[in-house]
Scaffold this motif. Structure first.
Motif, PDB file in Angstrom:
ATOM      1  N   ARG A 244      -3.184   2.235  -8.965  1.00 12.02           N
ATOM      2  CA  ARG A 244      -4.191   3.195  -8.538  1.00 12.02           C
ATOM      3  C   ARG A 244      -4.952   3.810  -9.709  1.00 12.02           C
ATOM      4  O   ARG A 244      -5.848   4.632  -9.493  1.00 12.02           O
ATOM      5  CB  ARG A 244      -3.544   4.281  -7.678  1.00 12.02           C
ATOM      6  CG  ARG A 244      -3.067   3.760  -6.321  1.00 12.02           C
ATOM      7  CD  ARG A 244      -2.333   4.811  -5.525  1.00 12.02           C
ATOM      8  NE  ARG A 244      -1.100   5.208  -6.177  1.00 12.02           N
ATOM      9  CZ  ARG A 244      -0.229   6.079  -5.664  1.00 12.02           C
ATOM     10  NH1 ARG A 244      -0.477   6.649  -4.489  1.00 12.02           N
ATOM     11  NH2 ARG A 244       0.880   6.384  -6.320  1.00 12.02           N
TER      12      ARG A 244
ATOM     13  N   ASP B 222       1.150  -5.661   3.055  1.00 14.27           N
ATOM     14  CA  ASP B 222       0.240  -4.894   3.902  1.00 14.27           C
ATOM     15  C   ASP B 222      -1.148  -5.509   4.008  1.00 14.27           C
ATOM     16  O   ASP B 222      -2.087  -4.841   4.462  1.00 14.27           O
ATOM     17  CB  ASP B 222       0.143  -3.454   3.374  1.00 14.27           C
ATOM     18  CG  ASP B 222       1.491  -2.759   3.350  1.00 14.27           C
ATOM     19  OD1 ASP B 222       2.269  -2.973   4.288  1.00 14.27           O
ATOM     20  OD2 ASP B 222       1.749  -2.006   2.391  1.00 14.27           O
TER      21      ASP B 222
ATOM     22  N   GLY C 169       0.826  -1.194   0.000  1.00 13.09           N
ATOM     23  CA  GLY C 169       0.000   0.000   0.000  1.00 13.09           C
ATOM     24  C   GLY C 169       0.863   1.247   0.000  1.00 13.09           C
ATOM     25  O   GLY C 169       1.749   1.390   0.842  1.00 13.09           O
TER      26      GLY C 169
ATOM     27  N   THR D 297      -3.585   1.840  -3.048  1.00 11.28           N
ATOM     28  CA  THR D 297      -3.652   2.757  -1.909  1.00 11.28           C
ATOM     29  C   THR D 297      -3.336   2.068  -0.586  1.00 11.28           C
ATOM     30  O   THR D 297      -2.456   2.478   0.162  1.00 11.28           O
ATOM     31  CB  THR D 297      -5.033   3.420  -1.828  1.00 11.28           C
ATOM     32  OG1 THR D 297      -5.306   4.085  -3.064  1.00 11.28           O
ATOM     33  CG2 THR D 297      -5.070   4.441  -0.690  1.00 11.28           C
ATOM     34  N   GLY D 298      -4.067   0.988  -0.289  1.00 17.92           N
ATOM     35  CA  GLY D 298      -3.897   0.332   1.003  1.00 17.92           C
ATOM     36  C   GLY D 298      -3.225  -1.023   0.949  1.00 17.92           C
ATOM     37  O   GLY D 298      -2.965  -1.633   1.983  1.00 17.92           O
TER      38      GLY D 298
ATOM     39  N   LYS E 123       0.189   4.109   0.961  1.00 18.40           N
ATOM     40  CA  LYS E 123       0.045   4.937   2.161  1.00 18.40           C
ATOM     41  C   LYS E 123       0.950   4.461   3.294  1.00 18.40           C
ATOM     42  O   LYS E 123       1.151   5.182   4.270  1.00 18.40           O
ATOM     43  CB  LYS E 123      -1.406   4.978   2.614  1.00 18.40           C
ATOM     44  CG  LYS E 123      -1.961   3.697   3.191  1.00 18.40           C
ATOM     45  CD  LYS E 123      -3.408   3.939   3.631  1.00 18.40           C
ATOM     46  CE  LYS E 123      -4.032   2.712   4.286  1.00 18.40           C
ATOM     47  NZ  LYS E 123      -5.421   2.985   4.714  1.00 18.40           N
ATOM     48  N   TYR E 124       1.519   3.257   3.147  1.00 17.82           N
ATOM     49  CA  TYR E 124       2.467   2.754   4.141  1.00 17.82           C
ATOM     50  C   TYR E 124       3.918   2.886   3.676  1.00 17.82           C
ATOM     51  O   TYR E 124       4.830   2.434   4.364  1.00 17.82           O
ATOM     52  CB  TYR E 124       2.167   1.285   4.456  1.00 17.82           C
ATOM     53  CG  TYR E 124       0.769   1.063   4.978  1.00 17.82           C
ATOM     54  CD1 TYR E 124       0.353   1.600   6.188  1.00 17.82           C
ATOM     55  CD2 TYR E 124      -0.146   0.305   4.242  1.00 17.82           C
ATOM     56  CE1 TYR E 124      -0.941   1.400   6.657  1.00 17.82           C
ATOM     57  CE2 TYR E 124      -1.442   0.099   4.710  1.00 17.82           C
ATOM     58  CZ  TYR E 124      -1.825   0.647   5.915  1.00 17.82           C
ATOM     59  OH  TYR E 124      -3.101   0.445   6.370  1.00 17.82           O
TER      60      TYR E 124
END
Length: 291
Positions: free
Chosen positions: A192, A287, A176, A256-257, A178-179
């Protein structure tokens, strides 16, 4: 007698202090490697010759080489380049971010071997400068910043077990964004551009390992076209890695995640790439278990 060109496999284990060399050495020993710790770089040539003469008794030898060798360590890049010619030699480099290394040294209440009268961070920065050339030419780079000792041991087992003799091992890892990006990725694909299943009420709690999410992702315009095209683009890359004797690489696939689109794509990409001759493909989902 032999000239050493048919020697058993030799692995040089090096990297930053506190990044997991001891854990890697223990894991290799558990896998049946003969491990030599704190070996001066000048002893690598005799070790290779020994591995060649006693290839049955010592089929796989791992030498842990680090800055404890003092001035001798500075010659490691030159010695390694000389020994690579015609020999089954690989270099494993273990790394971690500065802040993680500081925390690890503080946790065990031990000084960095190079800090002298300075701080732990001073020692880390000096060591990083000393190791820059070795890191750049390593065959396998593992960043242990987000790995505990058990996760590192598992990765060592994946990479260096005797099962399978593929000329190249490819790890396809979903993640992800975001991590954060995987620091040891060789190539990164961004998924994405596809609609996010997270916004579908019936799919939010599922993952890319579920058939409903797979069907949704692969049913989007451009999804299968991208996977097919990316597979084709990777073929010459993997062939080149094998010609250059690069034994391991990682393709990181992100969304994203790291739960839906990247997982589906990583699985699909791996299935296609497993058909490549000489390439062993593993799939990991970094993730997937995060909230």
């Amino acid at each position: 007698m032999t000239d050493g060109t048919d020697a058993g496999e030799v692995l040089i284990v090096t990297g930053m202090s506190g990044a997991g060399r001891s854990t890697a050495a223990d894991a290799l020993e558990d896998l049946g490697w003969y491990v030599v710790d704190n070996l001066p770089p000048q002893m690598l040539k005799p070790l290779l010759e020994l591995a060649g003469v006693a290839s049955d008794a010592l089929p796989r030898v791992a030498a842990v080489v680090d800055v404890r060798g003092g001035e001798m360590f500075a010659k490691l890049p030159e010695i390694t380049r000389t020994l690579r010619d015609g020999r089954p030699l690989r270099v494993l480099f273990l790394d971690a971010s500065d802040d993680v290394l500081v925390r690890r040294f503080e946790a065990v209440r031990r000084p960095h071997p190079l800090q002298d009268d300075g701080t732990i961070l001073d020692g880390i920065r000096l060591e990083r400068r000393m190791l820059a050339g070795v890191r750049e030419n390593a065959d396998v780079l593992i960043d242990t910043s987000n790995r505990n000792i058990h996760q590192l041991a598992t990765q060592i087992a994946d990479l260096f077990s005797a099962e399978g003799q593929a000329r190249h091992t490819l790890t396809v890892q979903s993640f992800g964004f975001k991590y954060g990006l995987p620091p040891d990725a060789d190539l990164v694909a961004d998924m994405r551009f596809l609609p996010n299943p997270f916004w579908q009420d019936d799919l939010r709690a599922l993952t890319g390992e579920d058939a409903a999410v797979r069907d949704y992702v692969l049913g989007q315009p451009g999804a299968t076209e991208f996977i097919d095209a990316y597979t084709a683009a990777l073929r010459p890359v993997l062939e080149g890695y094998q010609r250059e004797n690069k034994r391991h690489s990682m393709v990181a696939v992100g969304c994203t995640g790291g739960k839906h689109r990247s997982v589906v794509t990583a699985i699909e990409l791996a299935e296609r790439l497993r058909a490549e001759t000489g390439v062993a493909v593993r799939v990991r989902h970094r993730d997937l278990g995060r909230e």
